[in-house]
Design an enzyme around this catalytic site. Sequence first.
Site, PDB file in Angstrom:
ATOM      1  N   CYS A   1      18.080   2.050  16.136  1.00  0.00           N
ATOM      2  CA  CYS A   1      17.270   3.783  15.688  1.00  0.00           C
ATOM      3  C   CYS A   1      15.881   3.562  16.613  1.00  0.00           C
ATOM      4  CB  CYS A   1      16.591   3.323  14.404  1.00  0.00           C
ATOM      5  SG  CYS A   1      16.256   5.034  13.652  1.00  0.00           S
TER       6      CYS A   1
ATOM      7  N   ASP B   1      13.711   4.258  16.093  1.00  0.00           N
ATOM      8  CA  ASP B   1      11.846   3.700  14.945  1.00  0.00           C
ATOM      9  C   ASP B   1      11.403   3.587  16.011  1.00  0.00           C
ATOM     10  OD1 ASP B   1      10.476   3.334  13.191  1.00  0.00           O
ATOM     11  OD2 ASP B   1      11.269   4.210  11.497  1.00  0.00           O
TER      12      ASP B   1
ATOM     13  N   ARG C   1       9.697   0.721  14.230  1.00  0.00           N
ATOM     14  CA  ARG C   1       9.554  -0.163  13.993  1.00  0.00           C
ATOM     15  C   ARG C   1      10.706  -1.494  14.312  1.00  0.00           C
ATOM     16  NH1 ARG C   1       8.910   2.569   7.845  1.00  0.00           N
ATOM     17  NH2 ARG C   1      10.557   4.032   9.322  1.00  0.00           N
TER      18      ARG C   1
ATOM     19  N   HIS D   1      18.447   0.721   9.859  1.00  0.00           N
ATOM     20  CA  HIS D   1      17.250  -0.001   9.094  1.00  0.00           C
ATOM     21  C   HIS D   1      16.756   0.924   7.971  1.00  0.00           C
ATOM     22  CE1 HIS D   1      14.364   3.122  10.118  1.00  0.00           C
ATOM     23  NE2 HIS D   1      14.997   3.605  11.236  1.00  0.00           N
TER      24      HIS D   1
ATOM     25  N   CYS E   1      15.081   4.463   7.184  1.00  0.00           N
ATOM     26  CA  CYS E   1      16.052   4.805   8.424  1.00  0.00           C
ATOM     27  C   CYS E   1      15.616   7.058   8.230  1.00  0.00           C
ATOM     28  CB  CYS E   1      16.491   5.035   8.987  1.00  0.00           C
ATOM     29  SG  CYS E   1      17.649   5.727  10.086  1.00  0.00           S
TER      30      CYS E   1
HETATM   31 ZN    ZN Z   1      16.167   4.754  12.028  1.00  0.00          ZN
END
Ligand code: ZN
Length: 209
Positions: free
Chosen positions: A39, A41, A43, A95, A98
Amino acid sequence: MEELFARNRAWAQKRIEADPDFFARLSRQQAPRYFWLGCSDSRVPATEILGLDPGSVFVHRNIANLAQHTDLNFLAVLQFAVEYLKVEHIIVTGHYGCGGVRAALGTRQLGLVDYWLRSLRDIHERYQNLLEDAPSPEAREDLLVELNVETQVMNVARTPIVQNAWARGQSLTVHGWIYGVQDGILRDLGYKVSRTEEIGEPHQFWPLR
Ligand code: ZN
């Protein structure tokens, strides 16, 4: 912005101090064994959470780690990873927490991202009964994260790119993992495919001659 360049110089300096040949070696070639589909993202930075160095992981990231069969960007990266870099493992990593998955469970319009998340809504629909049985909204979201990873593992395995690699006898395994943003720990869903026979008839392709 200046701070970012300063950080970069400090990082490069630290690298050279620890291993003087580090960048010279990397500049000659990359030979990653892993291809990471994850992803976007912030993090979930692939190389960092694996504790590996630059040069170890070939990476493609998008919202909710989707392997869509119409996504030329993803397919080009996958083909390069499999046919030229000859990675041995493709790791699809979702994750918990999400935002893409959360959006796909909701009904609010978000714009262009709704088109991107359409296939995630399809997964939601396909497993509606299972998802409705989840004991809480959080558990439902976690379950959709896991079902999405399983689906994307199959999507990767169903590409002619991966099936042709198997037909050539190339060693290649597609894995499904989940990362916990709450604890930094990767979990193996135990869902992996390494042979065409494991996909099932309707999705099997004949190898290219
Ligand atoms: Zn995500």
